[in-house]
Design a protein around this motif. Structure first.
Motif, PDB file in Angstrom:
ATOM      1  N   GLU A   1       0.913  -1.103   0.000  1.00  0.00           N
ATOM      2  CA  GLU A   1      -0.027   0.034   0.038  1.00  0.00           C
ATOM      3  C   GLU A   1       0.964   1.375  -0.066  1.00  0.00           C
TER       4      GLU A   1
ATOM      5  N   SER B   1      -4.576   6.218  -0.202  1.00  0.00           N
ATOM      6  CA  SER B   1      -4.077   5.370  -0.962  1.00  0.00           C
ATOM      7  C   SER B   1      -4.870   4.547  -1.665  1.00  0.00           C
TER       8      SER B   1
ATOM      9  N   HIS C   1      -6.325   1.553  -1.169  1.00  0.00           N
ATOM     10  CA  HIS C   1      -7.583   0.865  -0.609  1.00  0.00           C
ATOM     11  C   HIS C   1      -7.734   1.566   1.066  1.00  0.00           C
TER      12      HIS C   1
ATOM     13  N   ALA D   1       2.178   2.016   5.183  1.00  0.00           N
ATOM     14  CA  ALA D   1       0.717   2.086   4.781  1.00  0.00           C
ATOM     15  C   ALA D   1       0.115   3.378   5.669  1.00  0.00           C
TER      16      ALA D   1
ATOM     17  N   ARG E   1      -9.622   0.797   5.918  1.00  0.00           N
ATOM     18  CA  ARG E   1      -9.100   0.167   4.945  1.00  0.00           C
ATOM     19  C   ARG E   1     -10.037  -0.751   4.144  1.00  0.00           C
TER      20      ARG E   1
END
Length: 446
Positions: free
Chosen positions: A324, A341, A343, A403, A440
């Motif tokens: 990610e 990002s 997701h 991430a 997420r």
């Protein structure tokens, strides 16, 4: 016609449907499913609740005409009919047989409501083929248990009323009742393992051992009984070391088990995560490599779209996916959330305590990825702390750290994802604060 197969002979199995809301019958148009449908439709107490279901895989040019044949047969028998169209094209790593089966079962599961029952027409010869295929693949007890007569399916139940009936009895019944069924030409192709067994191997086996379908089915039941006992023991061992919150295994406790117990628990873990059973080599590599690796991540072991790795005292099972990547971007004024990002979405929500809302509204806000060396001052703690050290304190695995987006207000680090807020922007006002929430959409954990 054999006296073994009749509405009377299968009614004890069908009596399990007495409390069901609806009875669906998987009907391909072939002789086996036609016989099952004919038998069930002849039982008055069940007929009004029966729907025949034809799954159109789109793989055969004849499939459309087969669907018409099935619809007409259902009408003649006085039962309802449903046609389901599916995409059965195999994805990478899937065999054509597996892709068709997965697509078919997914479509059928969508039909089955609470207390509904799906009846399928697998018989004793199918059971023999399944056991042999599992044996040739090196399966353990679970695989050699083959197909159960009863199992949970979707929100309801699946039954196999013909599982103890021979193929010859089914064919005798079809001929005696002058049934008209379709023949799938692909069943003659030896490209498929099951067809090769059915057409080339089983006739030879039955010449030497005429009752092999009965004896192998009996062995499958013995394996199923043994598997139940092992599964109960495995579940007990598994639950002692399983962390429900993050679906990990406690390594120190796992290592307290002997090698055989470890293998059982690892398989139980992957089953709980709805993954395919791993090979013996995979389990042995996990035991010899991952469990004995260092605590800060160490090697990873990959199989079938997932990987297993460790961090500290935990064993993680993760989806294999590209890392990610947080994208540096401004956070538009007045916007409540921002995609950081592929997701992940970061949102601001009213909160107390949190970031002072007045500061938030006046500042130029930006989201950035970690570049290394960042420090932050935390409320109630002295000095500045390196993010690397904070991640270690919080036991956040290394593969998750990059991430996590960093939020800057007027070029000053204000927050680290939804984990920490800088003391420079932290407020305990009863009102007038916001906090951050990182959502997420596609978790990396299996």
């Amino acid at each position: 016609m054999s006296e073994l197969l009749s509405a009377h002979s299968i009614k004890p199995v069908l009596n399990q449907c007495n409390n069901s809301a609806h009875i669906y019958i998987g009907y391909s148009g072939g002789v086996d499913s036609h016989v099952l449908l004919h038998l069930c439709a002849s039982i008055t107490s069940f007929k009004d609740r029966i729907t025949a279901v034809y799954v159109h895989h789109g793989l055969q040019v004849e499939a459309e005409s087969w669907a018409g044949h099935c619809k007409k047969t259902a009408e003649n028998l006085g039962v309802d009919f449903i046609l389901l169209r599916v995409n059965a094209v195999a994805s990478q790593g899937e065999s054509p047989e597996e892709a068709a089966r997965n697509a078919r079962y997914a479509a059928l599961k969508s039909l089955i409501g609470v207390n509904d029952v799906l009846l399928v027409a697998q018989h004793r010869d199918d059971q023999l083929e399944t056991v042999l295929l599992q044996l040739f693949r090196g399966s353990g007890l679970r695989g050699l248990s083959a197909m159960p007569g009863r199992m949970s399916f979707g929100r309801g139940l699946m039954l196999r009323p013909l599982l103890n009936v021979s193929k010859s009895d089914i064919d005798d019944y079809a001929r005696a009742h002058a049934l008209n069924w379709v023949e799938d030409p692909s069943n003659l192709s030896h490209d498929y393992d099951r067809n090769f067994l059915r057409n080339a191997v089983l006739p030879l086996l039955k010449q030497r051992w005429p009752a092999c379908d009965k004896t192998v089915a009996r062995s499958a039941r013995h394996c199923a009984d043994a598997q139940v006992l092992i599964a109960d023991h495995a579940e007990e061992l598994f639950l002692r070391i399983f962390n429900i919150a993050d679906k990990t295994l406690c390594i120190s406790r796992l290592k307290s088990y002997n090698a055989r117990q470890q293998s059982i628990v690892i398989r139980q873990w992957l089953q709980a995560l709805n993954l395919k059973m791993p090979s013996l080599a995979f389990v042995e590599q996990l035991q010899s490599g991952i469990l004995s690796s260092r605590e800060d991540g160490g090697p990873e072991l990959s199989s079938q779209g997932y990987c297993v790795r460790r961090y500290r005292d935990k064993l993680y099972c993760l989806k294999q996916a590209a890392p990610e990547t947080v994208q540096d971007r401004p956070w538009p004024s007045g916007q409540a959330s921002i995609k950081v990002s592929e997701h992940q979405t970061l949102s601001c929500v009213s909160s107390s305590p949190g970031i002072c809302l007045e500061q938030w509204r006046k500042a130029i806000i930006a989201v950035k990825a970690r570049s290394g060396g960042e420090k932050i001052r935390l409320p109630g703690r002295k000095g500045h702390h390196a993010l690397k050290n904070l991640f270690q304190e919080a036991a956040i695995p290394p593969w998750e750290r990059d991430a996590i987006p960093l939020v800057y207000l007027d070029n000053r680090l204000a927050a680290v994802g939804d984990l920490w807020i800088s003391a420079d922007f932290y407020s305990e006002k009863a009102q007038g604060c916001i906090n951050l929430s990182l959502r997420r959409e596609d978790e990396t954990k299996v």
